[in-house]
Design a protein around this motif. Structure first.
Motif, PDB file in Angstrom:
ATOM      1  N   ASP A 238       0.829  -1.197   0.000  1.00  0.00           N
ATOM      2  CA  ASP A 238       0.000   0.000   0.000  1.00  0.00           C
ATOM      3  C   ASP A 238       0.868   1.254   0.000  1.00  0.00           C
ATOM      4  N   GLN A 239       1.927   1.249   0.801  1.00  0.00           N
ATOM      5  CA  GLN A 239       2.837   2.398   0.844  1.00  0.00           C
ATOM      6  C   GLN A 239       3.549   2.590  -0.493  1.00  0.00           C
TER       7      GLN A 239
ATOM      8  N   LEU B 147       2.486   1.673  -3.419  1.00  0.00           N
ATOM      9  CA  LEU B 147       1.502   2.157  -4.391  1.00  0.00           C
ATOM     10  C   LEU B 147       1.225   3.641  -4.199  1.00  0.00           C
ATOM     11  N   ASP B 148       1.217   4.112  -2.952  1.00  0.00           N
ATOM     12  CA  ASP B 148       1.058   5.545  -2.692  1.00  0.00           C
ATOM     13  C   ASP B 148       2.201   6.337  -3.306  1.00  0.00           C
TER      14      ASP B 148
ATOM     15  N   LEU C 275       4.089   5.434  -5.868  1.00  0.00           N
ATOM     16  CA  LEU C 275       3.918   5.390  -7.328  1.00  0.00           C
ATOM     17  C   LEU C 275       2.817   6.346  -7.784  1.00  0.00           C
ATOM     18  N   ARG C 276       1.699   6.355  -7.067  1.00  0.00           N
ATOM     19  CA  ARG C 276       0.585   7.223  -7.420  1.00  0.00           C
ATOM     20  C   ARG C 276       1.031   8.691  -7.368  1.00  0.00           C
ATOM     21  N   ALA C 277       1.765   9.052  -6.325  1.00  0.00           N
ATOM     22  CA  ALA C 277       2.252  10.421  -6.199  1.00  0.00           C
ATOM     23  C   ALA C 277       3.217  10.765  -7.329  1.00  0.00           C
TER      24      ALA C 277
ATOM     25  N   LEU D 256       3.348   9.460 -10.313  1.00  0.00           N
ATOM     26  CA  LEU D 256       2.623   9.544 -11.576  1.00  0.00           C
ATOM     27  C   LEU D 256       1.775  10.807 -11.683  1.00  0.00           C
ATOM     28  N   SER D 257       1.338  11.319 -10.545  1.00  0.00           N
ATOM     29  CA  SER D 257       0.510  12.528 -10.580  1.00  0.00           C
ATOM     30  C   SER D 257       1.359  13.796 -10.566  1.00  0.00           C
TER      31      SER D 257
ATOM     32  N   SER E 170       5.410  15.147  -5.220  1.00  0.00           N
ATOM     33  CA  SER E 170       6.539  14.469  -4.604  1.00  0.00           C
ATOM     34  C   SER E 170       6.524  14.617  -3.105  1.00  0.00           C
TER      35      SER E 170
END
Length: 102
Positions: free
Chosen positions: A88-89, A91-92, A94-96, A98-99, A102
């Motif tokens: 979960d961490q 993925l967070d 990676l999500r940050a 990609l968006s 940072s």
């Protein structure tokens, strides 16, 4: 979305899915040919179409959801709570990334 909202304007469906209206039209037409959705004219706007799941579409959605949940159980079921937390961490992060955050 159709299972939760019932009958929806095709343009609203496109907005909700974040897709181009033409792409959604093509997808809905394919689903209609398969008997999974039904399109009708919007009585308030003759240019618009309303889309709803058919009983066959509802059954397919239920079956597909159950199959997807089973796959997730098989994939992630072997992981412990700590491993799932780490995932979960990651993925967070990676999500940050990609968006652009940072």
């Amino acid at each position: 979305m159709l299972d939760r909202r019932g009958t929806v304007r095709q343009s609203v469906l496109a907005q909700e899915l974040g897709q181009a209206p033409r792409s959604v039209t093509q997808s809905v037409e394919a689903l209609e040919r398969e008997g999974l959705v039904e399109r009708t004219a919007d009585p308030h706007d003759g240019r618009s179409k309303l889309v709803r799941l058919t009983p066959e579409g509802t059954s397919a959605l239920i079956s597909g959801t159950a199959a997807g949940e089973q796959v997730l159980r098989e994939v992630f079921g072997a992981m412990g709570a700590e491993q799932l937390g780490n995932l979960d961490q990651l993925l967070d992060v990676l999500r940050a990334a990609l968006s652009g955050a940072s």
